[in-house]
Write an enzyme that holds these catalytic residues in place. Structure first.
Site, short mmCIF file in Angstrom:
data_model
loop_
_atom_site.label_atom_id
_atom_site.label_comp_id
_atom_site.label_asym_id
_atom_site.label_seq_id
_atom_site.Cartn_x
_atom_site.Cartn_y
_atom_site.Cartn_z
N GLY A 291 -7.14 0.89 3.58
CA GLY A 291 -8.58 1.17 3.47
C GLY A 291 -8.92 1.86 2.16
O GLY A 291 -10.08 1.92 1.76
N GLY A 292 -7.88 2.43 1.50
CA GLY A 292 -8.08 2.98 0.17
C GLY A 292 -9.07 4.13 0.13
O GLY A 292 -9.26 4.87 1.11
N GLU B 58 0.85 -1.20 0.00
CA GLU B 58 0.00 0.00 0.00
C GLU B 58 0.88 1.24 0.00
O GLU B 58 1.76 1.38 0.84
CB GLU B 58 -0.93 -0.01 1.22
CG GLU B 58 -1.75 1.24 1.41
CD GLU B 58 -2.56 1.66 0.17
OE1 GLU B 58 -3.34 0.84 -0.33
OE2 GLU B 58 -2.37 2.79 -0.31
N GLY C 26 -15.80 12.04 -12.86
CA GLY C 26 -15.35 10.68 -13.10
C GLY C 26 -14.04 10.37 -12.41
O GLY C 26 -13.42 11.23 -11.78
N ASP D 168 -12.11 -1.21 -8.54
CA ASP D 168 -12.32 -0.14 -9.51
C ASP D 168 -11.37 -0.20 -10.71
O ASP D 168 -11.68 0.33 -11.76
CB ASP D 168 -12.14 1.23 -8.83
CG ASP D 168 -13.34 1.62 -7.97
OD1 ASP D 168 -14.22 0.76 -7.75
OD2 ASP D 168 -13.38 2.78 -7.50
N HIS E 214 -45.85 -2.91 8.46
CA HIS E 214 -46.45 -1.59 8.33
C HIS E 214 -46.05 -0.72 9.51
O HIS E 214 -46.02 -1.20 10.63
CB HIS E 214 -47.98 -1.71 8.29
CG HIS E 214 -48.66 -0.36 8.31
ND1 HIS E 214 -48.73 0.42 7.17
CD2 HIS E 214 -49.24 0.34 9.31
CE1 HIS E 214 -49.36 1.55 7.49
NE2 HIS E 214 -49.67 1.53 8.78
C1 LIG Z 1 -16.40 10.82 -2.79
C2 LIG Z 1 -16.65 9.35 -2.98
C3 LIG Z 1 -17.74 8.75 -2.37
C4 LIG Z 1 -17.97 7.39 -2.55
N1 LIG Z 1 -19.06 6.83 -1.95
C5 LIG Z 1 -19.30 5.52 -2.13
C6 LIG Z 1 -20.40 4.89 -1.50
O1 LIG Z 1 -21.16 5.53 -0.77
N2 LIG Z 1 -20.59 3.57 -1.69
C7 LIG Z 1 -19.76 2.83 -2.50
O2 LIG Z 1 -19.99 1.64 -2.65
N3 LIG Z 1 -18.71 3.40 -3.10
C8 LIG Z 1 -18.46 4.72 -2.94
N4 LIG Z 1 -17.37 5.28 -3.54
C9 LIG Z 1 -16.51 4.43 -4.41
C10 LIG Z 1 -15.57 3.58 -3.56
O3 LIG Z 1 -14.83 4.40 -2.69
C11 LIG Z 1 -14.68 2.78 -4.47
O4 LIG Z 1 -15.47 2.10 -5.41
C12 LIG Z 1 -13.87 1.78 -3.68
O5 LIG Z 1 -13.06 2.40 -2.73
C13 LIG Z 1 -13.02 0.96 -4.65
O6 LIG Z 1 -12.22 0.13 -3.93
P1 LIG Z 1 -10.93 -0.50 -4.57
O7 LIG Z 1 -10.57 -1.56 -3.63
O8 LIG Z 1 -11.14 -0.89 -5.97
O9 LIG Z 1 -9.84 0.68 -4.63
P2 LIG Z 1 -9.40 1.77 -3.59
O10 LIG Z 1 -10.27 1.81 -2.40
O11 LIG Z 1 -9.23 3.02 -4.35
O12 LIG Z 1 -7.98 1.26 -3.09
C14 LIG Z 1 -6.87 1.18 -3.91
C15 LIG Z 1 -5.60 1.29 -3.08
O13 LIG Z 1 -4.48 0.97 -3.88
C16 LIG Z 1 -3.41 1.83 -3.52
N5 LIG Z 1 -2.49 1.86 -4.67
C17 LIG Z 1 -2.76 2.30 -5.93
N6 LIG Z 1 -1.72 2.10 -6.74
C18 LIG Z 1 -0.75 1.53 -5.99
C19 LIG Z 1 0.56 1.08 -6.25
N7 LIG Z 1 1.08 1.14 -7.47
N8 LIG Z 1 1.27 0.56 -5.24
C20 LIG Z 1 0.76 0.47 -3.99
N9 LIG Z 1 -0.49 0.86 -3.69
C21 LIG Z 1 -1.24 1.37 -4.67
C22 LIG Z 1 -4.09 3.16 -3.25
O14 LIG Z 1 -3.29 3.98 -2.43
C23 LIG Z 1 -5.36 2.69 -2.54
O15 LIG Z 1 -5.20 2.65 -1.15
C24 LIG Z 1 -17.09 6.63 -3.36
C25 LIG Z 1 -15.97 7.22 -3.96
C26 LIG Z 1 -15.75 8.57 -3.77
C27 LIG Z 1 -14.55 9.19 -4.41
#
Ligand SMILES: Cc1cc2nc3c(=O)[nH]c(=O)nc-3n(C[C@H](O)[C@H](O)[C@H](O)COP(=O)(O)OP(=O)(O)OC[C@H]3O[C@@H](n4cnc5c(N)ncnc54)[C@H](O)[C@@H]3O)c2cc1C
Length: 455
Positions: free
Chosen positions: A39-40, A34, A266, A307, A440
């Site tokens: 937690g991303g 990470e 986006g 994602d 209800h």
């Molecule tokens: C403002 C906002 C509100 C949202 N609200 C919702 C919601 O209410 N409900 C919902 O379902 N979704 C919501 N989402 C979308 C949701 O946050 C994402 O779909 C979800 O976090 C995707 O998870 P992931 O595991 O694919 O990636 P991420 O959670 O983005 O995690 C990817 C991780 O990889 C790490 N990383 C990237 N490249 C590298 C690398 N080369 N080396 C090491 N580490 C790396 C990053 O630092 C990150 O920690 C929201 C998004 C935003 C921006």
């Protein structure tokens, strides 16, 4: 220096940590890499902080409406310092919980740093090479930086940087009328900002049912948010108040002046700095790593989850991706991404819960349809709560009786839609739902009625 593991996971977002849990429980050694925060996006800059802010914004809204319910109060004073402190507490607790759970995984090595492929079975992190026969990409996405005239000249906010704002903008212009933009728009309006939403498409969240999109616009406009759709030529420049957004809409003034602009147009996958070519992989034109139904990439031994694979854009889809991969690798399963029923929520207030297809999407799929809808003004729980904006709608295959999709925009719509989502996942036809005896008074109690009213 080089170290070998049974598996490497790049990214501790929503799929990486639970997958690490499954792999280590199966006896594998795992490196979870990470570069930023465990937690991303969801925990640190997405779901958790925004839903915490939405809750604060709702509190202000309820206070403003108190007199309607026979309660006298003073107008609310929004203290952004305390609003943000609450947000930070919730985020930090959530991240700490995840870190503790990772700390308890035997066989897991959490490696901090940026990972980059050097070979199909090797990545480099901070000068060290890690190798494994299985590599799982969970690198997520970041706010897109559109190729928009003026973007380099005007300071702008993203969904991440706006979380660091310690003031309420006097006039926030939100570029992008989809779910991230609309949540911030309503939230900041409720915190006291003047807000304008600028959207290029002819409607807000244009992929939704037209009547749902219209109702959402009505909800926002009723709170004093200005909405400019059909903004076909968006550009930024400095303006007398701070920022000027050129919109070129068919109607209204060709520009919107504000003090701050949020770009919510986006998200871009974090695949450009991964060295994909060293692994023999190539991203598609939008930056996603192509995968098959089992989330395997074109290179054996490399998977892409969450994602970054373009097959979902939500926490629950990323989480489900780890379930698919773990089931197929460890449980002898044959799970596929197409098995899941798509669903999501838009957390404006009242929220929208969506399951499956819209009517337009279902028609495009060649289905003969039966549909029914009901405004929230005819849902007694909504009337009792004084929250009658919105509607519910269900779409059913006329030949098979299968439920194809539903939208519930109204109080608790994000929860109530699970009544449909779960039926669809279980493959229960509409007739099965019609026989339910719902509680209800709830919003959900009208779902069987809706089925009986199908046309
Ligand atoms: C403002 C906002 C509100 C949202 N609200 C919702 C919601 O209410 N409900 C919902 O379902 N979704 C919501 N989402 C979308 C949701 O946050 C994402 O779909 C979800 O976090 C995707 O998870 P992931 O595991 O694919 O990636 P991420 O959670 O983005 O995690 C990817 C991780 O990889 C790490 N990383 C990237 N490249 C590298 C690398 N080369 N080396 C090491 N580490 C790396 C990053 O630092 C990150 O920690 C929201 C998004 C935003 C921006």
């Amino acid at each position: 220096m080089s170290r070998s593991f049974d598996a490497i996971i790049v990214g501790a977002g929503q799929a990486g940590p639970p997958l690490a849990g499954r792999l280590t429980a199966a006896g594998m050694t795992v490196a979870l890499i990470e570069r930023k925060l465990v937690g991303g996006t969801c925990v640190n800059a997405g779901c958790t902080p925004t839903k915490t802010l939405v809750a604060s914004a709702r509190a202000a809204h309820v206070v403003r409406r108190a007199a309607e319910f026979g309660i006298d109060t003073a107008p609310p004073q929004v203290d952004m310092g305390r609003v943000r402190a609450r947000m930070r507490r919730v985020v930090e607790d959530s991240r700490a919980g995840l870190e503790a759970s990772l700390g308890g995984m035997e066989g897991l090595k959490l490696v901090r740093g940026q990972a980059r492929f050097t070979a199909p079975d090797a990545v480099e992190v901070g000068g060290e090479t890690l190798t494994a026969p299985r590599i799982f990409l969970n690198v997520g996405a970041r706010p897109s930086r559109p190729d928009m005239p003026g973007i380099d000249e005007v300071p702008h906010l993203t969904s991440t940087t706006i979380l660091g704002l310690d003031r309420v903008p006097r006039h926030l212009v939100v570029v992008g009328g989809s779910y991230i933009g609309l949540e911030f728009a309503q939230m900041y309006r409720r915190f006291g900002a003047e807000v304008t939403v600028v959207e290029r498409a002819p409607a807000l969240i244009p992929r939704e049912e037209p009547e749902v999109s219209v109702a959402i616009r009505g909800i926002l406009e009723a709170e004093g948010i200005a909405v400019r759709t059909g903004a076909d030529c968006i550009a930024l420049s400095s303006g007398p108040d701070g920022v000027c957004v050129h919109v070129n809409c068919a109607e209204g003034a060709p520009e919107v002046h504000g003090t701050d602009v949020l770009l919510a147009v986006g998200r871009t996958p974090n695949t450009d700095d991964l060295g994909l070519d060293a692994a023999g992989l190539a991203a598609d034109t939008r930056g996603f790593v192509p995968v098959n139904e089992r989330l395997e990439t074109a290179v054996p031994g490399i998977w892409a989850l969450g994602d970054c694979n373009g097959r979902g854009a939500f926490t629950h889809t990323s989480w489900n991706d780890h379930e698919i991969v773990a089931a197929n690798l460890l449980d002898g399963g044959d799970r596929k991404v197409s098995d899941r029923v798509p669903g999501y929520a838009l957390y404006i207030d009242p929220p929208l819960g969506r399951a499956g297809l819209t009517e337009t999407q279902a028609r495009a799929g060649g289905h003969r349809l039966r549909t029914a809808s009901r405004p929230m003004t005819r849902v007694s729980r909504a009337v009792e709560k004084g929250e009658t904006q919105g509607l519910m709608k269900v779409v059913v295959d006329a030949e098979t009786g299968a439920i194809l999709g539903a939208a519930i925009l109204g109080p608790g719509g994000d929860e109530a839609v699970h009544g449909i989502l779960d039926m669809m996942t279980a493959g229960v036809p509409a007739e099965g739902l019609a026989r339910a005896v719902p509680i209800h008074p709830t919003v959900s109690e009208l779902l069987p009625t809706l089925i009986r009213e199908l046309n």
